[in-house]
Design an enzyme around this catalytic site. Structure first.
Site, PDB file in Angstrom:
ATOM      1  N   HIS A  88      44.140  34.880  39.669  1.00  9.69           N
ATOM      2  CA  HIS A  88      45.408  35.400  40.194  1.00  9.69           C
ATOM      3  C   HIS A  88      45.861  34.656  41.436  1.00  9.69           C
ATOM      4  CE1 HIS A  88      44.725  38.602  37.304  1.00  9.69           C
ATOM      5  NE2 HIS A  88      46.039  38.620  37.278  1.00  9.69           N
ATOM      6  N   GLU A 118      47.047  42.065  25.186  1.00 10.58           N
ATOM      7  CA  GLU A 118      46.198  41.080  25.878  1.00 10.58           C
ATOM      8  C   GLU A 118      44.740  41.230  25.502  1.00 10.58           C
ATOM      9  OE1 GLU A 118      46.638  41.441  30.134  1.00 10.58           O
ATOM     10  OE2 GLU A 118      46.731  43.616  30.063  1.00 10.58           O
ATOM     11  N   ASP A 172      44.794  36.990  29.612  1.00 11.41           N
ATOM     12  CA  ASP A 172      43.643  37.793  29.187  1.00 11.41           C
ATOM     13  C   ASP A 172      43.375  37.635  27.702  1.00 11.41           C
ATOM     14  OD1 ASP A 172      42.497  39.007  31.450  1.00 11.41           O
ATOM     15  OD2 ASP A 172      44.284  40.245  31.672  1.00 11.41           O
ATOM     16  N   CYS A 224      54.339  37.162  28.651  1.00 11.43           N
ATOM     17  CA  CYS A 224      54.398  37.134  30.117  1.00 11.43           C
ATOM     18  C   CYS A 224      53.186  36.451  30.739  1.00 11.43           C
ATOM     19  CB  CYS A 224      54.593  38.527  30.695  1.00 11.43           C
ATOM     20  SG  CYS A 224      53.216  39.618  30.375  1.00 11.43           S
TER      21      CYS A 224
HETATM   22  C1  PEP Z   1      47.941  38.234  31.237  1.00 10.71           C
HETATM   23  O1  PEP Z   1      46.782  38.667  31.113  1.00 10.71           O
HETATM   24  O2  PEP Z   1      48.396  37.298  30.566  1.00 10.71           O
HETATM   25  C2  PEP Z   1      48.848  38.827  32.237  1.00 10.71           C
HETATM   26  C3  PEP Z   1      50.124  38.511  32.296  1.00 10.71           C
HETATM   27  O3  PEP Z   1      48.316  39.697  33.133  1.00 10.71           O
HETATM   28  P1  PEP Z   1      47.423  39.244  34.392  1.00 10.71           P
HETATM   29  O4  PEP Z   1      47.462  37.753  34.471  1.00 10.71           O
HETATM   30  O5  PEP Z   1      47.986  39.901  35.588  1.00 10.71           O
HETATM   31  O6  PEP Z   1      46.084  39.780  34.009  1.00 10.71           O
HETATM   32 MG    MG Z   2      46.282  40.537  32.013  1.00  6.22          MG
END
Ligand code: PEP
Ligand code: MG
Length: 538
Positions: free
Chosen positions: A187, A426, A450, A497
């Site tokens: 992140h 995910e 994920d 996303c």
């Molecule tokens: C993902 O897992 O692709 C997602 C958008 O959520 P995060 O990256 O916040 O886990």
């Molecule tokens: Mg995620």
């Protein structure tokens, strides 16, 4: 000197290097002879820490308002707490130990005591005691609390940065991140992309680079220390060319996301908080496709209240002026850890207690967030989306909590808008039962970060596995195709996303699959638009 690293976001940064001083660094126990002098040192540090907190309070008051600033007042009061001060001074005089060690031990003891209390509010004070103790240790050891000194924007160099540390940085003063550890899919890397700044990981630096001039080349993964005049000149030119490219992209503002053969697609932005809305708008986002609401929790010292969350969601909805804003409910856990949740340490946190699993267990936290989301929905176009879904039952249970919240708001006469409900796809389980899940919700948003981690069995936090982390893997592409087909058959629109949504090598593939929306970092919107406008959908 040139160091090599792995790029997580392109671009060029030129500026002074500043080493990030982690607040919880290891404190050594040493013997002192003059305990009176050691106590005076502690008293002086306490005064200095209070002055820092007063300055932070005044800054926060101007920038984020009284409610959010209050925490710094509370911390000042805690530094005056008699039990705390006595515990430290007693330890120094009775055990003849250094002030740093006495503060660290007292901080741990008090934090454990608070964490063991039943009352949620008192539990949350554990993080505060740790925080003030860390601040005192920083002052005692001659480091400034927090990351950076001075006012000048810097290239921030750190061993590693947790998401909770990254969100608390003064973003206007960070030109670039360089870290020794961390993975491309973490992140912190995602935050660098949101902030539109070059970032490198896996750089093996030595501490003597602090304060020197540096150049980060986010295209080639190079970190130049003390560059020569020629190198500076070369990179200034490259930076200017970069800006020129950005200017050209700006010409795409206001243009449609339409392919050469006339297919349109929605292009939205991923954000982590109110502060990112400006960059979403500047880059012409058609909406917010993913509001990572957990960053509100990571930025906070304790559970954000319904009112604080309502204000944040309402501000985003109002600023987006009727454009869709998809708020993802709390996705805490795995790499996004918050002390005040008091979560147990896990062997395998990515596969552990996170996201909807916590929310369905701790419904009071979930309801507070949903109330804030629904109340804010009256001021714009808000959708809600649940993360880490693996079963139909979880979706039904989450929707039942939504129904409870709506009934409560109705009874209180509080208005709310028409809120679309969606889920993140995910996990491989969600992909495989996407036909069943489509009957439960209005939309799917595929979290490819994920989905790749769980499908390919690769911990996205482990840098050793970066080379195996391949979101172009046929398994992922097949799943995507299946999710889109199942979603459409069940009446859902389907977006992406995860970071893969911004991968322009696949834009055409996504268009051909029939993906309805791509939600990407604000800095990537115009690049993806450019690609869409040069693509064919069949
Ligand atoms: C993902 O897992 O692709 C997602 C958008 O959520 P995060 O990256 O916040 O886990
Ligand atoms: Mg995620």
């Amino acid at each position: 000197m040139v160091l090599e690293g792995k790029s997580v976001f392109g671009g060029i940064a030129i500026g002074p290097i500043s080493l990030y001083h982690r607040q919880d660094h290891v404190v050594k126990r040493t013997k002192v002879e003059d305990t009176a002098a050691e106590i005076s040192r502690f008293e002086a540090a306490r005064e200095k820490a209070k002055e820092q907190l007063q300055a932070l309070y005044e800054k926060a008051l101007k920038e984020v308002g009284e409610t959010n600033a209050m925490i710094f007042e509370v911390h000042q009061m805690m530094l005056d707490d008699l039990d705390y001060v006595e515990s430290v001074t007693n330890m120094i005089s009775s055990q003849k130990i250094n002030a740093e060690y006495a503060v660290a031990t007292t901080g741990d003891n008090f934090a454990n005591m608070f964490a063991a209390m039943d009352d949620e509010y008192m539990k949350a004070r554990a993080a505060d005691v740790k925080d003030i103790s860390n601040r005192l240790i920083m002052v005692l050891s001659g480091h400034e609390a927090g990351a950076m000194t001075g006012e000048e924007p810097v290239i921030l160099v750190a061993d590693d940065l947790a998401p909770s540390e990254t969100v608390q940085l003064d973003k206007s003063r960070v030109l670039s991140f360089v870290t020794r550890h961390g993975s491309t899919n973490s992140h912190t890397a995602i935050l660098a992309r949101t902030m539109n700044i070059p970032a490198l990981i896996g750089v093996d630096y030595s501490d003597d680079i602090d304060g020197k001039m540096g150049i980060v080349d986010g295209y080639k993964g190079r970190f130049l220390i003390d560059p020569s005049e020629e190198e500076l000149e070369e990179y200034r030119k490259a930076q200017e060319q970069d800006r020129e490219k950005q200017r050209l992209l700006q010409e795409l503002k206001g243009k449609e996301n339409v392919t050469l053969d006339g297919k349109k697609i929605n292009l939205y932005a991923n954000i982590g908080g109110v502060g990112d809305v400006a960059s979403a708008l500047q880059n012409d986002a058609g909406g917010i496709g993913l509001f990572r609401s957990e960053f509100l929790y990571l930025e906070s010292e304790t559970f954000p209240t319904e009112e604080e969350q309502f204000n944040a969601y309402r501000t985003v909805a109002e600023n987006m002026a009727g454009k869709k804003v998809i708020i993802r409910t709390l996705d805490i856990g795995a790499d996004k850890q918050v002390d005040y949740f008091g979560l147990d340490k896990e062997e395998n946190p990515a596969m552990g207690y996170r996201a909807i699993r916590i929310c369905l267990d701790r419904k009071n936290i979930f309801k507070t967030q949903l109330r804030a989301v629904y109340r804010a929905s009256y001021y714009g176009t808000i959708s809600v989306m649940f993360p880490m879904i693996t079963s139909v039952e979880e979706v039904r249970e989450a929707k039942a909590v939504v129904d409870e919240v709506k009934a409560e708001l109705d009874a209180e006469g509080i208005p709310y808008g028409d809120v679309e409900t969606g889920i993140m796809i995910e996990t491989p389980a969600a992909a495989m039962i996407s036909d069943l899940l489509a009957k439960e919700v209005d939309f799917f948003s595929v979290g490819t970060n994920d989905l790749t981690q769980y499908t390919l069995a690769i911990d996205r936090q482990n840098p050793k596995l970066d080379r195996f982390y391949n979101p172009h893997h046929e398994a992922i592409l097949r799943m995507l195709r299946m999710i889109v087909e199942n979603g459409h058959a069940g009446g859902c629109w389907v977006g992406i996303c995860g970071e893969l949504g911004a991968d322009t090598e696949l834009t055409e593939t996504f268009l051909r699959m029939g993906v309805d929306e791509l939600s990407v970092s604000p800095s990537m919107i115009l690049r993806v638009r450019e690609k869409i406008r040069n693509s064919r959908s069949c």
